[in-house]
Design a protein around this motif. Sequence first.
Motif, PDB file in Angstrom:
ATOM      1  N   ALA A  16       0.780  -1.331  -0.079  1.00  0.00           N
ATOM      2  CA  ALA A  16      -0.108   0.077  -0.281  1.00  0.00           C
ATOM      3  C   ALA A  16       0.907   1.216   0.159  1.00  0.00           C
ATOM      4  N   ALA A  17       2.028   1.242   0.859  1.00  0.00           N
ATOM      5  CA  ALA A  17       2.664   2.436   0.959  1.00  0.00           C
ATOM      6  C   ALA A  17       3.322   2.460  -0.302  1.00  0.00           C
ATOM      7  N   LEU A  18       3.845   1.538  -1.143  1.00  0.00           N
ATOM      8  CA  LEU A  18       4.786   1.517  -2.322  1.00  0.00           C
ATOM      9  C   LEU A  18       3.912   2.490  -3.381  1.00  0.00           C
ATOM     10  N   ARG A  19       2.365   1.838  -3.438  1.00  0.00           N
ATOM     11  CA  ARG A  19       1.488   2.548  -4.690  1.00  0.00           C
ATOM     12  C   ARG A  19       1.474   3.783  -4.219  1.00  0.00           C
ATOM     13  N   LEU A  20       1.129   4.276  -2.938  1.00  0.00           N
ATOM     14  CA  LEU A  20       0.972   5.634  -2.820  1.00  0.00           C
ATOM     15  C   LEU A  20       2.202   6.342  -2.851  1.00  0.00           C
ATOM     16  N   VAL A  22       4.556   6.250  -4.749  1.00  0.00           N
ATOM     17  CA  VAL A  22       4.768   6.314  -6.139  1.00  0.00           C
ATOM     18  C   VAL A  22       3.600   7.319  -6.858  1.00  0.00           C
ATOM     19  N   ALA A  23       2.384   7.314  -6.357  1.00  0.00           N
ATOM     20  CA  ALA A  23       1.467   8.037  -6.848  1.00  0.00           C
ATOM     21  C   ALA A  23       1.507   9.465  -6.623  1.00  0.00           C
ATOM     22  N   HIS A  24       1.740   9.724  -5.067  1.00  0.00           N
ATOM     23  CA  HIS A  24       1.657  10.960  -4.629  1.00  0.00           C
ATOM     24  C   HIS A  24       3.179  11.413  -3.976  1.00  0.00           C
ATOM     25  N   ASP A  98      10.289  -5.056 -14.584  1.00  0.00           N
ATOM     26  CA  ASP A  98       9.231  -5.846 -14.127  1.00  0.00           C
ATOM     27  C   ASP A  98       8.764  -5.269 -12.624  1.00  0.00           C
ATOM     28  N   ASN A  99       9.436  -4.419 -12.158  1.00  0.00           N
ATOM     29  CA  ASN A  99       8.863  -3.629 -10.686  1.00  0.00           C
ATOM     30  C   ASN A  99       9.043  -2.283 -10.889  1.00  0.00           C
ATOM     31  N   ARG A 100       8.314  -1.593 -11.812  1.00  0.00           N
ATOM     32  CA  ARG A 100       8.301  -0.172 -12.029  1.00  0.00           C
ATOM     33  C   ARG A 100       8.071   0.491 -10.818  1.00  0.00           C
ATOM     34  N   LEU A 105      10.212   4.237  -6.804  1.00  0.00           N
ATOM     35  CA  LEU A 105      10.509   4.570  -5.292  1.00  0.00           C
ATOM     36  C   LEU A 105      12.035   4.667  -5.019  1.00  0.00           C
ATOM     37  N   PHE A 106      12.813   3.770  -5.614  1.00  0.00           N
ATOM     38  CA  PHE A 106      14.353   3.962  -5.279  1.00  0.00           C
ATOM     39  C   PHE A 106      14.930   5.265  -6.092  1.00  0.00           C
TER      40      PHE A 106
END
Length: 192
Positions: A16-20, A22-24, A98-100, A105-106
């Motif tokens: 969940a943290a990764l998605r957010l 990256v998005a915000h 494969d892990n955009r 995030l990196f």
Amino acid sequence: MVRKPSPEKRVQFQDAALRLFVAHGVQQTSTAAIAAEAGTAAGTLFLYFPTKQDLINQLTLKIGREQSEYVNSLLQPSQSARESFLAIWSGSLQWFQDNRDAYKLFQQVRTTNLVDEETVRESETYLAYFFEAIQKGIAEGCLKKVPLELIGEMLYHGIVAVMDLIDRQSDHARQEEYIQSGFAIFWDGIKK
């Protein structure tokens, strides 16, 4: 009765943290938003990650560990230094493709110093394959005498440059050309 933290819930929070993030953006994402994205209350998140910084650090380490495991799976003791660096180059690019979200995030944490020094030191332990490739190159006598950190930065930024090009190119043949040409430029820069 105290509930025992579950590994699945830990991963659910990290995903969940990764998605957010990256998005915000990492700094613009609240722990409340992460908990909501994971379908839990904020208090539950804090059972797994006492602070947002702990979550950022642990997520960064998880990604680094997973990428390292993939690259290590491509390396063989019998490979030459050039073959080892090519496996590191190609493997890193494949894993990032494969892990955009992990790649994005990196990029955020690397350019903004969002992880603490202890996390940076621990994540460097995942790069043992890089130092082993350098040692092979030294033993083979095929590397220029340049600072190791310079080789590392050239490798990293070369991979980033190729990823940027791949992101803008839908033609698979062109993407492969970027990967191979990028490696040739990197290798020509460090070999004798």
